[in-house]
Scaffold this motif. Structure first.
Motif, short mmCIF file in Angstrom:
data_model
loop_
_atom_site.label_atom_id
_atom_site.label_comp_id
_atom_site.label_asym_id
_atom_site.label_seq_id
_atom_site.Cartn_x
_atom_site.Cartn_y
_atom_site.Cartn_z
N GLN A 227 34.53 60.73 18.32
CA GLN A 227 33.34 60.45 19.13
C GLN A 227 33.43 59.10 19.86
O GLN A 227 32.47 58.70 20.53
N GLU A 228 34.56 58.43 19.73
CA GLU A 228 34.68 57.07 20.23
C GLU A 228 34.33 56.96 21.71
O GLU A 228 33.62 56.04 22.13
N LYS A 229 34.82 57.89 22.50
CA LYS A 229 34.58 57.84 23.94
C LYS A 229 33.10 57.95 24.25
O LYS A 229 32.56 57.18 25.06
N GLU A 230 32.43 58.88 23.61
CA GLU A 230 31.01 59.08 23.92
C GLU A 230 30.13 57.95 23.37
O GLU A 230 28.99 57.78 23.79
N MET A 231 30.68 57.17 22.40
CA MET A 231 29.92 56.08 21.81
C MET A 231 30.16 54.73 22.51
O MET A 231 29.52 53.74 22.17
N GLU A 232 31.07 54.71 23.48
CA GLU A 232 31.40 53.45 24.16
C GLU A 232 30.16 52.79 24.77
O GLU A 232 29.97 51.58 24.65
N ARG A 233 29.33 53.58 25.43
CA ARG A 233 28.16 53.02 26.09
C ARG A 233 27.17 52.44 25.07
O ARG A 233 26.63 51.34 25.26
N ALA A 234 26.96 53.16 23.96
CA ALA A 234 26.03 52.69 22.93
C ALA A 234 26.53 51.39 22.30
O ALA A 234 25.74 50.45 22.09
N VAL A 235 27.83 51.32 22.02
CA VAL A 235 28.41 50.11 21.44
C VAL A 235 28.27 48.94 22.41
O VAL A 235 27.90 47.83 22.02
N SER A 236 28.54 49.20 23.67
CA SER A 236 28.44 48.15 24.69
C SER A 236 26.99 47.66 24.84
O SER A 236 26.74 46.45 24.92
N ASN A 237 26.05 48.58 24.87
CA ASN A 237 24.64 48.21 25.01
C ASN A 237 24.15 47.41 23.81
O ASN A 237 23.40 46.43 23.97
#
Length: 367
Positions: A227-237
């Motif tokens: 799921q790393e790719k789809e979680m990139e935005r959440a981690v960045s935010n």
């Protein structure tokens, strides 16, 4: 693949020693993306050991058992494991030779009682213990994979490096590891941090967690590696939202980072008139690791004079503020730290906060 860690020993349940083995093993497994479902400790009692093993088997695919492989009458872990597996014990001549070689080379007399360390469940794999006489072993039974290890941490680490690291590398490469990202925040209360996190992640389906380890509030975000790719935005935010109070990321420890910078420094003098024991307690373990053959001293008074290469000071200004400084190679830097904990009953927490903020200042400014 879920894991369980099963510690055996009356010295553990009596509180005589702390079960650091479970923490150490869990960290090793976590680094490989494995989840530990249970830590269990029981005394040297056969019934409880058997019940404990069955409990662990009900909760995990991979079981690590520590302790009870010695030569004395209260060491019967191998017997319990063998009974549970439903196989006979077999004497291993190579392990007996290992016991003889290790003891005689150190001037000890080999006793017949030590033969009990050389029996293993039929079909198990013996794992040689290069730091002790009690060899470990691995077996598969009832669909579970079981490592049975000695109790002393140094011996567990030796067996782990020689056998288990490779085994894990081979047997977990097909798994989708469970990844945890972490933010250590400081100066903001747990509820305030939680409000920020919940707001940023309100439309994101992800496992969230919080841990208070004063003076920090740790935020945890866990998901599968796929799921790393789809979680990139959440981690960045989340990183952006917590930027104002984040000190370290992903379990990095301030004291250890600072101590690593001390490798090339031959002597330190630290004067702490503020934090009591908090600063010394944080630094002592890492200084022992990184500065074993070097000179370092702690003092509670600035009257102490020292020719040390690096001088670190924490001096009081008033009840709620202190001055922290660093003097190295002719350069002197300092800052004033103000505690957010103002009430009289928060004195200890203030001292803990001052200790950590001093470490953060030194970590950032020692170059």
């Amino acid at each position: 693949m879920k894991a369980a860690i099963f510690g055996i020993g009356t010295e553990l349940t009596d509180g005589q020693i702390v079960n650091k083995n479970a923490s150490w093993i869990s960290k090793k497994l976590k680094a490989r993306g494995l989840t530990t479902n249970a830590h269990l400790v029981v005394p040297d009692e056969r019934k409880l050991m058997r019940e404990g093993l069955e409990f662990c088997a009900s909760k995990a695919d991979l079981i690590f058992i520590t302790g009870g492989l010695g030569p004395t009458s209260d060491d019967f872990t191998r017997d319990i494991v063998t009974e549970w597996a439903g196989v006979p014990l077999k004497f291993d001549e190579a392990s007996w030779q290992h016991v003889n070689d290790r003891l005689t080379s150190r001037g000890y007399t080999v006793k017949e009682i030590q033969r009990q360390q050389c029996y293993f469940p039929e079909g198990s794999k013996v794992l040689k213990n290069m730091q002790g006489t009690a060899n470990a072993f691995y077996l598969e039974a009832h669909g579970k994979k079981v490592f049975v290890l000695p109790g002393p941490p140094r011996e567990i680490e030796s067996v782990w490096d020689d056998y288990i690291t490779g085994w894990l590398s081979e047997n977990t490469k097909h798994l989708d590891p469970f990844v945890t990202r972490m933010w250590d925040t400081i100066g903001v209360g747990e509820s305030d941090v939680a409000v920020i996190v919940e707001d940023v992640l309100k439309n994101v389906t992800v496992e969230k967690g919080y841990r208070v380890h004063l003076p920090y509030v740790e935020v945890k975000l866990s998901y599968f590696k796929s799921q790393e790719k789809e979680m990139e935005r959440a981690v960045s935010n989340l990183t952006e939202a917590l930027h104002f109070c984040t000190i370290t990321r992903d379990a990095e420890d301030v004291a250890e980072v600072f101590a690593q910078k001390l490798k090339e420094i031959s002597s330190i003098c630290l004067i702490d008139e503020v934090t009591g024991q908090f600063l010394m307690n944080r630094l002592m373990p890492v200084l022992r690791e990184y500065m074993t053959d070097k000179s370092w001293s702690f003092s509670k008074s600035r009257t102490v004079k020292s020719p040390a290469d690096l001088h670190l000071h924490v001096l009081p200004k008033d009840e709620h503020t202190c001055e922290v400084s660093l003097e190295f190679r002719g350069k002197k830097l300092k800052d004033v730290i103000s505690s957010p904990y103002k009430t009289a009953n928060m004195r200890e927490r203030r001292h803990q906060y001052f200790a950590e903020m001093a470490l953060i200042f030194w970590m950032k400014n020692l170059n």
